[in-house]
Motif scaffolding. Structure first.
Motif, short mmCIF file in Angstrom:
data_model
loop_
_atom_site.label_atom_id
_atom_site.label_comp_id
_atom_site.label_asym_id
_atom_site.label_seq_id
_atom_site.Cartn_x
_atom_site.Cartn_y
_atom_site.Cartn_z
N VAL A 42 3.60 5.98 -3.59
CA VAL A 42 4.65 4.85 -3.30
C VAL A 42 4.46 4.02 -1.92
O VAL A 42 4.44 3.04 -1.59
CB VAL A 42 5.99 4.86 -3.60
N GLU A 43 4.27 5.35 -1.11
CA GLU A 43 4.37 4.82 0.33
C GLU A 43 3.03 4.14 0.61
O GLU A 43 3.22 3.21 1.23
CB GLU A 43 4.25 6.11 1.10
N GLN A 44 1.87 4.40 0.35
CA GLN A 44 0.80 3.59 0.44
C GLN A 44 0.79 2.18 -0.08
O GLN A 44 0.29 1.29 0.51
CB GLN A 44 -0.63 4.48 -0.02
N ALA A 45 1.48 2.13 -1.00
CA ALA A 45 1.46 0.72 -1.82
C ALA A 45 2.35 -0.12 -0.79
O ALA A 45 2.24 -1.27 -0.51
CB ALA A 45 2.20 0.88 -2.99
N LEU A 46 3.51 0.49 -0.38
CA LEU A 46 4.43 -0.16 0.55
C LEU A 46 3.75 -0.39 1.95
O LEU A 46 3.99 -1.61 2.47
CB LEU A 46 5.71 0.72 0.96
N GLN A 47 2.86 0.45 2.44
CA GLN A 47 2.07 0.26 3.59
C GLN A 47 1.13 -0.81 3.40
O GLN A 47 0.93 -1.73 4.36
CB GLN A 47 1.55 1.28 4.18
N LEU A 48 0.57 -1.08 2.39
CA LEU A 48 -0.47 -2.01 1.97
C LEU A 48 0.32 -3.34 2.06
O LEU A 48 -0.22 -4.42 2.55
CB LEU A 48 -1.00 -1.52 0.77
N ARG A 49 1.31 -3.48 1.41
CA ARG A 49 2.03 -4.78 1.32
C ARG A 49 2.74 -4.99 2.80
O ARG A 49 2.44 -6.22 3.15
CB ARG A 49 3.34 -4.46 0.69
N GLU A 50 2.90 -4.27 3.77
CA GLU A 50 3.44 -4.42 5.07
C GLU A 50 2.30 -5.08 5.77
O GLU A 50 2.53 -5.77 6.60
CB GLU A 50 4.06 -3.14 5.76
N LYS A 51 0.98 -4.70 5.75
CA LYS A 51 -0.14 -5.03 6.39
C LYS A 51 -0.48 -6.21 5.92
O LYS A 51 -1.38 -6.91 6.91
CB LYS A 51 -1.26 -3.98 6.11
N ARG A 52 -0.04 -6.99 4.76
CA ARG A 52 -0.38 -8.26 4.34
C ARG A 52 0.83 -9.16 4.51
O ARG A 52 0.98 -9.85 3.40
CB ARG A 52 -0.98 -8.23 2.74
N GLU A 53 1.20 -8.92 5.38
CA GLU A 53 2.31 -9.91 5.78
C GLU A 53 1.83 -11.36 5.71
O GLU A 53 1.13 -11.86 6.02
CB GLU A 53 2.88 -9.79 7.18
N GLY A 54 2.87 -12.11 4.87
CA GLY A 54 2.63 -13.48 4.75
C GLY A 54 2.09 -13.73 3.10
O GLY A 54 1.88 -14.83 2.94
N GLU A 55 1.61 -12.69 2.67
CA GLU A 55 0.91 -12.67 1.49
C GLU A 55 1.90 -12.32 0.32
O GLU A 55 2.96 -11.85 0.49
CB GLU A 55 -0.44 -11.77 1.17
N ASP A 56 1.76 -12.98 -0.94
CA ASP A 56 2.69 -12.47 -2.20
C ASP A 56 2.01 -11.12 -2.72
O ASP A 56 1.12 -11.23 -3.49
CB ASP A 56 2.36 -13.61 -3.14
N VAL A 57 2.74 -10.17 -2.31
CA VAL A 57 2.54 -8.65 -3.06
C VAL A 57 3.71 -8.18 -3.54
O VAL A 57 4.64 -8.09 -3.16
CB VAL A 57 2.03 -7.94 -1.87
#
Length: 266
Positions: A42-57
């Protein structure tokens, strides 16, 4: 980007765990929780979303199990996942890795029909079964590349690169999305749900699906369809009193060394 994190509800390791009469794990009569190793996924998925700021994740937490298994999804929602899916059906009880991987793969396919799935994330294993084979099985069923046992995950566009630590070397493995990914407990400390996250989770969508909803026949899962089975279990013996080594006459060191040697500790 559509990410699915597969999570598992497991018996609390500190509780009095036991088996049912058919030698399957009692999952209803004992307290349970989200498998600690799945928290890293779960943490890695959340970090991936945070790194793609501005994208629809979108991150969806997916679990399979009895009614209480929904608590694993709720914990993932509290951590920050966007929505949850719980596959629950009486026929699933007693399923082994083969049956579980079938249900997970079919659920992912159903969710992918609504929106293409780019990434399916697992923990390295569950803390109850400790098999570690379900990610590979799900990848095979979905026809996706598997990138497993990642201690470090890096992404750029549709490219994913991981580091996999072995006993004598570290491998660097790359892949192109969509993939199935599993991460180890070295991939990054999992966050604790904040009060805001706990409250927000109550309003997030959580869907319950049956086997019929995902196109799986009851005969394909459960104990009757399992390729493996536990034939016998033995209760853990009660804890006995320890042996006390005294040193009244200066022989304590010799007695202690003799005790350790008898237990093959030295």
């Amino acid at each position: 980007m559509n990410i699915i994190v597969c999570v598992k509800h497991v018996p609390d390791a500190t509780a009095d765990r036991k088996f049912e009469s058919d030698n399957t794990v009692d999952r209803e009569g004992v307290d349970g929780l989200l498998s600690e190793l799945d928290e890293y996924a779960v943490e890695q998925a959340l970090q991936l979303r945070e790194k793609r700021e501005g994208e629809d994740v979108t991150i969806t937490a997916l679990t399979v199990g009895p009614a209480k298994a929904v608590d694993a999804v709720r914990k993932a929602l509290q951590m920050g996942a966007d929505k949850g899916v719980h596959v629950s059906d009486d026929a699933i009880a007693g399923s082994d890795y083969v049956g579980t991987s079938l249900v997970l793969a079919k659920a992912v396919e159903k969710l992918g029909a609504e929106s293409k799935v780019d990434l399916v994330v697992f923990g390295m294993a569950s803390t109850d079964g400790s098999g570690g084979v379900v990610p590979a099985m799900v990848a095979e069923r979905l026809g996706l590349p598997q990138v497993t046992l990642a201690s470090v995950v890096e992404t750029q566009g549709d490219q994913v690169r991981i580091k996999r630590d072995g006993d004598t070397a570290t491998e660097v493995v790359g892949a192109t999305l969509p993939i199935v990914l599993s991460v180890t407990d070295q991939s990054g400390e999992a966050r604790y749900p904040s009060f805001k996250g706990i409250m927000a989770a109550k309003k997030k969508p959580l869907e319950t699906l049956s086997l019929a909803d995902i196109g799986v026949e009851a005969s394909e899962v459960g104990a009757a369809a399992a390729w493996t089975a536990v034939e016998d279990t033995t209760a853990r013996p009660p804890r006995t009193a320890g042996e006390i080594v005294t040193d009244e006459d200066g022989s304590g060191a010799e007695a202690l060394a003799g005790f350790l040697a008898s237990k093959k500790f030295i």
